[in-house]
Write a protein that holds these residues in place. Structure first.
Motif, PDB file in Angstrom:
ATOM      1  N   ARG A  25      -1.585  32.287  60.074  1.00 41.86           N
ATOM      2  CA  ARG A  25      -0.984  31.234  60.897  1.00 41.86           C
ATOM      3  C   ARG A  25       0.482  31.076  60.487  1.00 41.86           C
ATOM      4  NH1 ARG A  25      -4.735  28.163  63.710  1.00 41.86           N
ATOM      5  NH2 ARG A  25      -6.910  28.410  63.029  1.00 41.86           N
ATOM      6  N   ARG A  27      -1.922  36.712  68.067  1.00 38.03           N
ATOM      7  CA  ARG A  27      -0.693  36.060  68.537  1.00 38.03           C
ATOM      8  C   ARG A  27       0.460  36.820  67.890  1.00 38.03           C
ATOM      9  NH1 ARG A  27      -2.906  29.870  67.755  1.00 38.03           N
ATOM     10  NH2 ARG A  27      -4.372  29.877  69.508  1.00 38.03           N
ATOM     11  N   PHE A  42       0.064  26.314  67.018  1.00 39.00           N
ATOM     12  CA  PHE A  42       0.072  26.775  68.407  1.00 39.00           C
ATOM     13  C   PHE A  42      -1.121  26.156  69.136  1.00 39.00           C
ATOM     14  CE2 PHE A  42      -0.063  29.565  71.998  1.00 39.00           C
ATOM     15  CZ  PHE A  42       1.206  30.116  72.107  1.00 39.00           C
ATOM     16  N   PRO A  43      -0.894  25.128  69.975  1.00 34.76           N
ATOM     17  CA  PRO A  43       0.376  24.489  70.322  1.00 34.76           C
ATOM     18  C   PRO A  43       0.849  23.534  69.226  1.00 34.76           C
ATOM     19  CG  PRO A  43      -1.421  23.402  71.450  1.00 34.76           C
ATOM     20  CD  PRO A  43      -2.036  24.565  70.724  1.00 34.76           C
ATOM     21  N   HIS A  85       6.222  29.076  73.316  1.00 29.31           N
ATOM     22  CA  HIS A  85       5.427  28.333  72.335  1.00 29.31           C
ATOM     23  C   HIS A  85       5.239  26.901  72.865  1.00 29.31           C
ATOM     24  CE1 HIS A  85       4.141  28.092  67.962  1.00 29.31           C
ATOM     25  NE2 HIS A  85       3.940  26.864  68.417  1.00 29.31           N
TER      26      HIS A  85
END
Length: 417
Positions: free
Chosen positions: A83, A171, A315-316, A412
């Motif tokens: 992340r 991602r 995210f978000p 994003h």
């Protein structure tokens, strides 16, 4: 030595032509027949036989060794994506504990005391084994470089451009920048008696056979690239013993090339006097589908990694209104990052970000920051990087079926309350 062959895409086309010419001379087959035979098989010509005497347990084991808590990683089958918000404030080098994991099967448990790396094949005169102690007794090289999965950013083909690519839905967290220590691969090849007729090497991992390929994870590498000074067989990450999930006892480091080239858990390197092909450089890691067309000899192969940017945010992301310091990272294998622009209004206007480490390495990344006076509402934050070679992140990336090398500007999502 042809310097252009250090570029993966140029090399792949050159090696195909060399292979076809040799096959025409030796078999009498036509070019069409040779190409049909090569690309008609799901497993290519260099599929390796299974290793014997593997030095790890055969019973079922968890696919990953290190802890991968949900606040630091996203679980994607046998893979773990870092992340990006977990990287905020950690500096340029990714701690081993936060390094992403790309496993085709599972992490093997290898006994370093009995392990050795075998270098053999017709391209060497002195085939030999190197133990872990042998490797660590040779001159050591340390360099800070990124390793990035070819599919990093794949999910955005679907979520952002409307057509999903196949494979792990990363991602942007399938990348890590480590300080790697090991011995130059060229040193080991010289000790094994590298011939001047050598064309390719085939490094192979000691992980389980990958069912789709019918072989261990392996990918040919041209001798021109294999003998470059920055290509290492590494045994340490960030000054510590290489972790199990990241290739212990030894892995290959090929800076700037797609992640699959950086073979983990090295067990054998075959040196050949002809071009080699297998599943990992024909069926996979080529551009097919969309405007690229079906798999075949004209399918472009993946070259160096591309320029990308990511926010160090969930995210978000969610914020309360007020002045915010927004941080992120950008990277490119083609050069250093020279400029990063950030938009808080879907790309209508852009603000120049401040680069933290302006002397960033071309195989590393740059940290950046920018101020934002956040007001209540929903937003699409965007970051656009420019590297020293003039590459700028595009608005869209041409689709390919396998979802490789997404380099477009990523939207994003963010909500301010």
């Amino acid at each position: 030595m042809n310097p252009s062959l250090r570029d993966e895409a140029t090399y792949e086309q050159d090696r195909l032509e060399r292979y076809v010419r040799k096959q025409e001379q030796e078999t009498g087959l036509s070019r069409r027949e040779i190409l049909k035979k090569l690309f008609g098989a799901s497993v290519g010509l260099a599929s390796a036989a299974a290793f014997t005497g593997r030095a790890y347990a055969a019973e079922p084991l968890p696919p990953i060794v290190k802890p991968t808590p949900n606040d630091k990683f996203i679980t994607l089958s046998t893979n773990r994506e870092t992340r990006f918000e977990a990287l905020k404030g950690v500096g340029e080098v990714t701690p081993a504990a936060l390094f992403f994991i790309r496993n085709h099967t599972t992490t093997p448990r290898i006994d370093g005391a009995t392990w050795s790396l075998r270098i053999e094949g017709p391209g060497v005169t002195n085939p030999r084994n190197f133990t872990l102690a042998d490797l660590e007794a040779l001159p050591q090289v340390t360099q800070t470089r990124a390793i990035e999965c070819a599919g990093n950013g794949r999910s955005f083909y679907g979520s952002q451009q409307g057509t999903a690519g196949s494979g792990t839905a990363w991602r942007l967290g399938a990348i890590g920048v480590g300080t790697w220590t090991g011995v130059r691969l060229s040193t080991l090849l010289e000790l094994a008696g590298l011939k001047n007729t050598a064309v390719d090497i085939l490094p192979e991992g000691l992980d389980d056979v990958f069912p789709a390929a019918g072989t261990h994870v392996s990918r040919p590498l041209p001798i021109e690239r294999a003998t470059d000074d920055d290509v290492l067989v590494v045994t340490k990450l960030n000054g510590e013993t290489l972790p199990q999930d990241h290739g212990y006892p030894a892995r290959l480091l090929v800076p700037g090339w797609i992640g699959i080239a950086n073979i983990k858990w090295l067990g054998k390197i075959t040196v050949a006097e002809e071009a080699l092909f297998n599943y990992f450089n024909t069926t996979q890691y080529t551009f097919i589908g969309g405007s690229y067309g079906p798999l075949g000899p004209s399918s472009p192969v993946l070259g160096r990694q591309v320029v990308k940017s990511a926010f160090e945010l969930p995210f978000p992301a969610t914020f309360t209104a007020g002045l915010k310091l927004i941080t992120g990272r950008s990277w490119s294998a083609h050069g250093t990052i020279k400029r990063v622009d950030v938009s808080f209004d879907e790309g209508t206007t852009w603000t120049r970000a401040v680069l933290k480490n302006r002397g960033n390495d071309p195989q590393g990344w740059v940290e950046w920051q920018v101020q934002w006076n956040a007001k209540a509402g929903s937003y699409g934050l965007k970051a656009r990087a420019t590297d020293s070679a003039g590459n700028v992140q595009p608005v869209t990336t041409p689709f390919n079926t396998n979802g490789y090398q997404f380099d477009a500007i990523v939207r994003h999502p963010a909500v301010v309350s």
